[in-house]
Design a protein around this motif. Structure first.
Motif, PDB file in Angstrom:
ATOM      1  N   ASN A 240     -38.073 -28.207   9.002  1.00  0.00           N
ATOM      2  CA  ASN A 240     -38.583 -26.815   8.830  1.00  0.00           C
ATOM      3  C   ASN A 240     -39.743 -26.771   8.303  1.00  0.00           C
ATOM      4  O   ASN A 240     -40.030 -27.806   7.508  1.00  0.00           O
ATOM      5  CB  ASN A 240     -37.376 -26.265   7.990  1.00  0.00           C
ATOM      6  CG  ASN A 240     -36.138 -26.366   8.733  1.00  0.00           C
ATOM      7  OD1 ASN A 240     -35.061 -26.520   8.010  1.00  0.00           O
ATOM      8  ND2 ASN A 240     -36.068 -26.068   9.881  1.00  0.00           N
ATOM      9  N   LEU A 241     -40.626 -25.867   8.712  1.00  0.00           N
ATOM     10  CA  LEU A 241     -41.780 -25.794   8.027  1.00  0.00           C
ATOM     11  C   LEU A 241     -41.863 -25.078   6.413  1.00  0.00           C
ATOM     12  O   LEU A 241     -40.398 -24.659   6.263  1.00  0.00           O
ATOM     13  CB  LEU A 241     -42.755 -24.725   8.798  1.00  0.00           C
ATOM     14  CG  LEU A 241     -43.144 -25.140   9.989  1.00  0.00           C
ATOM     15  CD1 LEU A 241     -44.123 -24.234  11.014  1.00  0.00           C
ATOM     16  CD2 LEU A 241     -44.102 -26.807   9.981  1.00  0.00           C
ATOM     17  N   GLU A 242     -42.766 -24.861   5.597  1.00  0.00           N
ATOM     18  CA  GLU A 242     -42.410 -24.352   4.611  1.00  0.00           C
ATOM     19  C   GLU A 242     -41.998 -23.106   4.382  1.00  0.00           C
ATOM     20  O   GLU A 242     -42.110 -22.434   5.535  1.00  0.00           O
ATOM     21  CB  GLU A 242     -43.568 -24.846   3.364  1.00  0.00           C
ATOM     22  CG  GLU A 242     -44.649 -23.752   3.978  1.00  0.00           C
ATOM     23  CD  GLU A 242     -45.697 -24.450   5.093  1.00  0.00           C
ATOM     24  OE1 GLU A 242     -46.808 -23.951   5.417  1.00  0.00           O
ATOM     25  OE2 GLU A 242     -45.221 -25.680   5.644  1.00  0.00           O
ATOM     26  N   THR A 243     -41.552 -22.307   3.313  1.00  0.00           N
ATOM     27  CA  THR A 243     -41.162 -21.039   3.441  1.00  0.00           C
ATOM     28  C   THR A 243     -42.332 -20.162   2.811  1.00  0.00           C
ATOM     29  O   THR A 243     -43.292 -20.495   1.981  1.00  0.00           O
ATOM     30  CB  THR A 243     -40.033 -21.058   2.249  1.00  0.00           C
ATOM     31  OG1 THR A 243     -40.389 -21.245   0.836  1.00  0.00           O
ATOM     32  CG2 THR A 243     -38.544 -21.926   2.598  1.00  0.00           C
ATOM     33  N   ILE A 244     -42.162 -18.852   3.277  1.00  0.00           N
ATOM     34  CA  ILE A 244     -43.213 -17.910   3.001  1.00  0.00           C
ATOM     35  C   ILE A 244     -42.228 -16.602   2.394  1.00  0.00           C
ATOM     36  O   ILE A 244     -41.276 -16.541   2.869  1.00  0.00           O
ATOM     37  CB  ILE A 244     -44.264 -17.329   3.916  1.00  0.00           C
ATOM     38  CG1 ILE A 244     -43.555 -17.307   5.297  1.00  0.00           C
ATOM     39  CG2 ILE A 244     -45.091 -18.576   4.075  1.00  0.00           C
ATOM     40  CD1 ILE A 244     -44.350 -16.964   6.000  1.00  0.00           C
ATOM     41  N   GLU A 245     -42.970 -15.841   1.850  1.00  0.00           N
ATOM     42  CA  GLU A 245     -42.408 -14.577   1.554  1.00  0.00           C
ATOM     43  C   GLU A 245     -42.833 -13.324   2.218  1.00  0.00           C
ATOM     44  O   GLU A 245     -44.086 -13.319   2.519  1.00  0.00           O
ATOM     45  CB  GLU A 245     -42.539 -14.225  -0.045  1.00  0.00           C
ATOM     46  CG  GLU A 245     -41.681 -12.989  -0.620  1.00  0.00           C
ATOM     47  CD  GLU A 245     -41.533 -12.656  -2.097  1.00  0.00           C
ATOM     48  OE1 GLU A 245     -40.922 -12.026  -2.826  1.00  0.00           O
ATOM     49  OE2 GLU A 245     -42.520 -13.550  -2.827  1.00  0.00           O
ATOM     50  N   VAL A 246     -41.803 -12.511   3.038  1.00  0.00           N
ATOM     51  CA  VAL A 246     -42.244 -11.583   4.020  1.00  0.00           C
ATOM     52  C   VAL A 246     -41.610 -10.225   3.420  1.00  0.00           C
ATOM     53  O   VAL A 246     -40.528 -10.273   3.087  1.00  0.00           O
ATOM     54  CB  VAL A 246     -42.077 -11.871   5.318  1.00  0.00           C
ATOM     55  CG1 VAL A 246     -42.216 -10.945   6.341  1.00  0.00           C
ATOM     56  CG2 VAL A 246     -42.637 -13.357   5.783  1.00  0.00           C
ATOM     57  N   PRO A 247     -42.422  -9.020   3.486  1.00  0.00           N
ATOM     58  CA  PRO A 247     -41.702  -7.935   3.214  1.00  0.00           C
ATOM     59  C   PRO A 247     -40.706  -7.549   4.037  1.00  0.00           C
ATOM     60  O   PRO A 247     -40.780  -7.907   5.333  1.00  0.00           O
ATOM     61  CB  PRO A 247     -43.092  -7.023   3.103  1.00  0.00           C
ATOM     62  CG  PRO A 247     -43.884  -7.659   3.984  1.00  0.00           C
ATOM     63  CD  PRO A 247     -43.988  -8.800   3.731  1.00  0.00           C
ATOM     64  N   VAL A 248     -39.721  -6.526   3.663  1.00  0.00           N
ATOM     65  CA  VAL A 248     -38.797  -6.064   4.478  1.00  0.00           C
ATOM     66  C   VAL A 248     -39.235  -4.816   5.323  1.00  0.00           C
ATOM     67  O   VAL A 248     -39.093  -3.897   4.998  1.00  0.00           O
ATOM     68  CB  VAL A 248     -37.429  -6.092   3.662  1.00  0.00           C
ATOM     69  CG1 VAL A 248     -36.376  -5.373   4.644  1.00  0.00           C
ATOM     70  CG2 VAL A 248     -36.910  -7.109   3.106  1.00  0.00           C
ATOM     71  N   ASN A 249     -39.744  -5.276   6.412  1.00  0.00           N
ATOM     72  CA  ASN A 249     -40.552  -4.117   7.392  1.00  0.00           C
ATOM     73  C   ASN A 249     -40.199  -4.814   8.842  1.00  0.00           C
ATOM     74  O   ASN A 249     -39.670  -5.816   9.310  1.00  0.00           O
ATOM     75  CB  ASN A 249     -41.641  -3.643   6.828  1.00  0.00           C
ATOM     76  CG  ASN A 249     -42.788  -4.642   6.752  1.00  0.00           C
ATOM     77  OD1 ASN A 249     -42.621  -5.615   7.434  1.00  0.00           O
ATOM     78  ND2 ASN A 249     -43.503  -4.325   5.799  1.00  0.00           N
ATOM     79  N   GLU A 250     -41.105  -4.114   9.592  1.00  0.00           N
ATOM     80  CA  GLU A 250     -41.142  -4.702  11.061  1.00  0.00           C
ATOM     81  C   GLU A 250     -41.810  -6.092  11.261  1.00  0.00           C
ATOM     82  O   GLU A 250     -41.521  -6.836  12.174  1.00  0.00           O
ATOM     83  CB  GLU A 250     -41.660  -3.813  12.051  1.00  0.00           C
ATOM     84  CG  GLU A 250     -43.358  -3.574  11.861  1.00  0.00           C
ATOM     85  CD  GLU A 250     -43.544  -2.588  10.389  1.00  0.00           C
ATOM     86  OE1 GLU A 250     -44.842  -2.461  10.234  1.00  0.00           O
ATOM     87  OE2 GLU A 250     -42.805  -2.103   9.918  1.00  0.00           O
ATOM     88  N   LYS A 251     -42.535  -6.461  10.220  1.00  0.00           N
ATOM     89  CA  LYS A 251     -43.140  -7.714  10.233  1.00  0.00           C
ATOM     90  C   LYS A 251     -42.107  -8.965  10.156  1.00  0.00           C
ATOM     91  O   LYS A 251     -42.510  -9.940  10.318  1.00  0.00           O
ATOM     92  CB  LYS A 251     -44.173  -7.815   9.174  1.00  0.00           C
ATOM     93  CG  LYS A 251     -45.235  -6.900   9.429  1.00  0.00           C
ATOM     94  CD  LYS A 251     -46.472  -7.186   8.396  1.00  0.00           C
ATOM     95  CE  LYS A 251     -47.723  -6.075   8.523  1.00  0.00           C
ATOM     96  NZ  LYS A 251     -48.692  -6.097   7.437  1.00  0.00           N
ATOM     97  N   LEU A 252     -40.916  -8.410   9.703  1.00  0.00           N
ATOM     98  CA  LEU A 252     -39.923  -9.694   9.310  1.00  0.00           C
ATOM     99  C   LEU A 252     -39.279 -10.029  10.711  1.00  0.00           C
ATOM    100  O   LEU A 252     -38.532 -11.261  10.668  1.00  0.00           O
ATOM    101  CB  LEU A 252     -39.065  -9.072   8.356  1.00  0.00           C
ATOM    102  CG  LEU A 252     -37.657 -10.010   7.788  1.00  0.00           C
ATOM    103  CD1 LEU A 252     -38.424 -11.098   7.292  1.00  0.00           C
ATOM    104  CD2 LEU A 252     -36.902  -9.504   6.827  1.00  0.00           C
ATOM    105  N   ILE A 253     -39.410  -9.365  11.549  1.00  0.00           N
ATOM    106  CA  ILE A 253     -38.774  -9.587  12.921  1.00  0.00           C
ATOM    107  C   ILE A 253     -39.244 -10.870  13.386  1.00  0.00           C
ATOM    108  O   ILE A 253     -40.453 -11.236  13.680  1.00  0.00           O
ATOM    109  CB  ILE A 253     -39.255  -8.471  13.971  1.00  0.00           C
ATOM    110  CG1 ILE A 253     -38.480  -7.218  13.445  1.00  0.00           C
ATOM    111  CG2 ILE A 253     -38.510  -8.765  15.388  1.00  0.00           C
ATOM    112  CD1 ILE A 253     -38.813  -5.960  14.218  1.00  0.00           C
TER     113      ILE A 253
END
Length: 656
Positions: A240-253
C-alpha cells in the motif's frame, strides 16, 4: 552447494578426509564441459543417524543450498547408515541420478553393486549420497556433474532453458555475467546464480549493448514462466502507498479508506418525523384535538412541550416537539375546523390509535456518535452513498491510501504520435497503445502521465526512462521487449539503469514477452519503482495491462479485493485452444431466459487486431491445448475477467 564427509575416522581426524577435498576440487574446477560450482559449506561428521539428518536438514531447510552431497556410509558395513538417514528426508526420489551413478561405477568394478546410494529432492535442494572411497566418489559425481545445473534449475522452478543457453555461450559471454551471493541464502553457482527464490534473476540475461547482432541471443534467455507464477512475483513486490488526508467531497471518489472512521455526530441529531402528519401523545388515542403549533423541517423548530389533548402539525423531517410520543400520518386524519380566515387548522380528528415511537426517528437511530461509518479497505464510490454517510455524521475529511502515479511510454522507430497531422511514411504506424492505456488509467481514477514516444536509440531510451522514473510510482512501457535487434528495453533497464528484471516472458497469449522489473533510484527512496514493460502489439499491451498492471495498481491503492472481478460465462461459440493459456476477448451479457451470462467471441484474436477489443467487456481465461482437449465447444462454462460494463440480453437486442 555443500559437501559433507560421513565417516567416524574422518570426523575424528578431518585431515585424513580425502574424498571431501577431491569432490570440492572437482566441483570448483569442473570437467571438460566447463561446468563449475561454488562450494559454500563443508563438514566432517561421524556415522551417526541423528547427526547426518541434522546437518542435511540445516543445509536444505535453513541455508537453502541448492545441492547437498554426502560421501561415505553407503556400503554394507554395520556403521553405514547414510541411506537410512537420508531417505526419510527426501520428498521426491531421483532414481535416474542414482542409476547413472551406479552404472558408471559398475563399468569399472563389479564391487560397485555393493554400494547403496540414494538421491532425491528436499524442498528446492538436490541431495546426492556418494561412496566413501575417493575413486568411487569421484566416478559417481562425474557421472552426473554435467546434468546437475539443469536439474537444479528445474527444481528451483525454472524451465531449464537458461542452462542450455549457458552451456552454449562462449567464455566471453560469461565474463559479462554478474553473480550475486546473499548472506541469507547460500546456493550453488554455475556461472549464473541458481536460487530457489530468484531463479537466477540476479544474473544479467539481457544482451550487452557492445555485443554485435551476430553474437546476440537467437532465443530468449528468459524462461516463459506460468501466469500464476508471474502474478505471484508481482504481488510480492506490492505494498500500500502512504496515506493522505482528503476532504469529504467529490474529490474523495475512487479512494480507499486507510483507517476506520467513526461518526462525530448523531444522525438524526434531533427527534425527527418520518412522515407529514401530526405529532401526538400516543396514549390520547383517536379523537378531535386542537392544533397548537406547526413544526416544519427547519433549524428554528419550536421547543414548546406538547401536552396531552393537543397535537402539532409536522412535516417530514420536522422536529418532534417535547412531550409528543408518536406521529400520525395526515392520511389518517380529517380537518374539522379552520380559522375564520381559512388559513390555519384549528381542530383535526385523529382516526387511528398510534404506538409509542411510531413514525419518529429518535436521536442517533440512523447513526450514533462513535459508530463505525467507514472501514479500512472500503472503496469510496460515486453511487453507493459513502460520501453522504460520512458527511451526515460530521466527518469533514478522512485518511485514504494515496493513488499511484503511473507513467506511460511508447517505444519504436516505426511509431508515430496519433495527434500529429502528418501522413504516415511507409513503415510507420500510429501510436495506439499510449492513448488507450492513458485513457483506461484515468477512467479508473488514477493519475496518468504521458511520456511520449522513445525511438529505438539506447541514448534516447535511457534518457526517457531516467526522466520518467522519478515522477511516477509505476512506469508502463510498450514495445522493445521481444527478440529484434532494436528491442533494447531489457538491456537498458538491466545494464544501464541497474533495474532488476524479475521475469522477461510469461507463458500466455497474447503477451509472451511481458516483462516486470523493479528499481530503486537511490538509497533514500522509500519503495521500489515498478516497471511493466508490455509488448508492442496493441492487443497484447491492453490485455496484459488488465491481467498484470491494473490489479497491481488497485492493491497499491489499498483495495481489499484488488483482483478484477470474474464471472462464469457460457460460450456462444466453439473456441479452439492455443498451446498457451489464452485471454480471449469476448462480449458477455446476461441472458434472462437461461439465467446465465453468455459470451460471444469478438472474432479473430490476432494480437495486432484492435478490432478484437471493440465492445469487449471480458477476457475468457482459456486453458492451454492438450492432446485430449483441443477446443471448448459451444455451451461450455468458462471463467471470465470482467473489464467493462456488464450487459443484459435486452441491451444486446437493442444494439447497446
Amino acid at each position: 552447494m555443500a559437501d559433507t564427509t560421513v565417516s567416524d575416522t574422518a570426523s575424528a581426524t578431518p585431515d585424513k578426509d580425502i574424498s571431501g577435498p577431491i569432490l570440492k576440487n572437482l566441483l570448483e574446477k569442473g570437467q571438460d564441459t566447463k561446468t563449475t560450482f561454488r562450494v559454500d559449506a563443508t563438514a566432517c561428521i561421524p556415522d551417526e543417524f541423528d547427526k547426518i539428518q541434522e546437518i542435511v536438514k540445516n543445509w536444505c531447510d535453513e541455508k537453502k543450498l541448492a545441492l547437498v552431497i554426502t560421501t561415505g556410509g553407503t556400503g554394507f558395513g554395520v556403521r553405514d547408515l547414510t541411506p537410512e538417514a537420508i531417505t526419510p528426508l527426501l520428498e521426491k526420489l531421483s532414481p535416474g541420478l542414482t542409476y547413472a551413478m551406479i552404472s558408471s561405477s559398475l563399468k569399472k568394478t563389479p564391487f560397485a553393486a555393493l554400494s547403496r546410494p540414494v538421491s532425491g529432492i528436499r524442498g528446492k535442494s538436490i541431495i546426492l549420497t556418494l561412496p566413501g572411497s575417493p575413486k568411487g566418489a569421484k566416478e559417481n559425481l562425474e557421472a552426473v556433474l554435467s546434468i546437475l545445473p539443469h536439474a537444479i534449475e528445474l527444481v528451483s522452478g525454472g524451465t531449464g532453458e537458461k542452462v542450455h543457453r549457458n552451456m552454449r555461450e562462449k567464455s566471453s559471454d560469461h565474463e559479462s555475467t554478474k553473480t550475486v551471493a546473499h548472506d541469507s541464502h547460500q546456493c550453488l553457482h554455475h556461472k549464473n546464480t541458481y536460487s530457489s527464490e530468484n531463479h537466477g534473476s540476479e544474473t544479467l540475461l539481457s544482451n550487452s549493448l557492445s555485443v554485435p547482432v551476430t553474437k546476440r541471443h537467437r532465443k530468449s534467455p528468459y524462461p516463459a514462466i506460468a501466469i500464476n507464477d508471474a502474478l505471484k512475483i508481482v504481488n510480492d513486490h506490492l505494498q500500500n502507498l502512504e496515506t493522505i488526508e482528503v476532504p469529504v467531497n467529490e474529490k474523495l471518489i475512487g479512494y480507499v479508506l486507510a483507517q476506520d472512521v467513526t461518526a462525530k455526530e448523531n444522525v438524526p441529531g434531533y427527534r425527527a418525523s418520518i412522515v407529514d402528519g401530526y405529532a401526538v401523545v400516543a396514549s390520547d388515542g383517536p379523537g378531535v384535538y386542537p392544533v397548537t403549533a406547526i413544526s416544519l423541517a427547519t433549524s428554528s423548530a419550536s421547543t414548546t412541550s406538547l401536552q396531552s389533548g393537543q397535537i402539532t402539525r409536522i412535516t417530514t423531517g420536522g422536529c418532534v416537539p417535547p412531550g409528543a410520543t408518536a406521529v400520525v400520518m395526515v392520511e389518517d386524519t380529517t380537518l374539522v375546523r379552520t380559522s375564520a380566515d381559512g388559513e390555519n387548522e384549528e381542530l383535526v380528528e385523529i382516526h387511528v390509535q398510534s404506538r409509542e415511537g411510531s413514525k419518529i426517528r429518535e436521536v442517533g437511530s440512523d447513526i450514533a456518535i462513535g459508530e463505525t461509518v467507514g472501514r479500512r479497505g472500503e472503496l469510496v464510490s460515486a453511487m453507493e452513498g459513502e460520501i453522504g454517510i460520512l458527511a451526515s455524521s460530521g466527518i469533514k475529511s478522512v485518511h485514504v491510501f494515496r493513488h499511484p502515479v503511473i507513467g506511460v511510454l511508447s517505444t519504436g522507430n516505426e511509431v508515430a504520435d496519433h495527434n500529429e497531422a502528418i501522413e504516415l511514411k511507409y513503415g510507420e504506424i500510429r501510436d495506439t497503445n499510449r492513448p488507450t492505456l492513458l485513457s483506461i488509467i484515468q477512467s479508473v481514477g488514477f493519475e496518468a502521465k504521458d511520456f511520449g514516444i522513445s525511438r529505438d536509440s539506447p541514448q534516447e531510451l535511457e534518457s526517457k526512462l531516467r526522466s520518467a522514473l522519478p515522477e511516477v510510482d509505476v512506469l508502463i512501457t510498450t514495445g522493445g521487449v521481444s527478440m529484434g535487434e532494436m528491442d533494447l528495453l531489457k538491456t537498458i533497464l538491466e545494464r544501464s539503469l541497474g533495474a532488476k528484471i524479475h521475469f522477461g516472458r510469461v507463458w500466455l497469449k497474447p503477451g509472451l514477452p511481458t516483462t516486470f522489473a523493479t528499481i530503486k533510484l537511490n538509497e533514500e527512496q522509500a519503495r521500489e519503482k515498478l516497471i511493466f514493460a508490455l509488448p508492442g502489439n496493441p492487443v497484447s499491451a491492453i490485455v496484459t495491462f488488465y491481467v498484470f498492471v491494473l490489479p497491481a495498481l488497485r492493491k497499491m491503492s489499498g483495495y481489499t479485493n484488488w483482483e478484477l472481478p470474474t464471472v462464469k460465462v457460457q460460450l456462444s461459440n466453439t473456441i479452439k485452444l492455443d498451446p498457451r493459456p489464452e485471454f480471449h476477448r469476448v462480449i458477455i451479457h446476461f441472458d434472462h431466459e437461461t439465467g446465465n451470462f453468455k459470451a460471444n467471441s469478438t472474432g479473430i484474436q490476432q494480437s495486432s487486431r484492435l478490432l478484437s477489443l471493440r465492445g469487449c467487456n471480458a477476457l475468457l481465461k482459456l486453458p492451454a491445448r492438450e492432446d485430449l482437449l483441443s477446443e471448448l465447444s459451444k455451451g461450455t462454462f468458462v471463467e471470465a475477467i470482467v473489464i467493462g460494463q456488464l450487459l443484459d440480453s435486452s441491451m444486446i437486442k437493442n444494439g447497446v
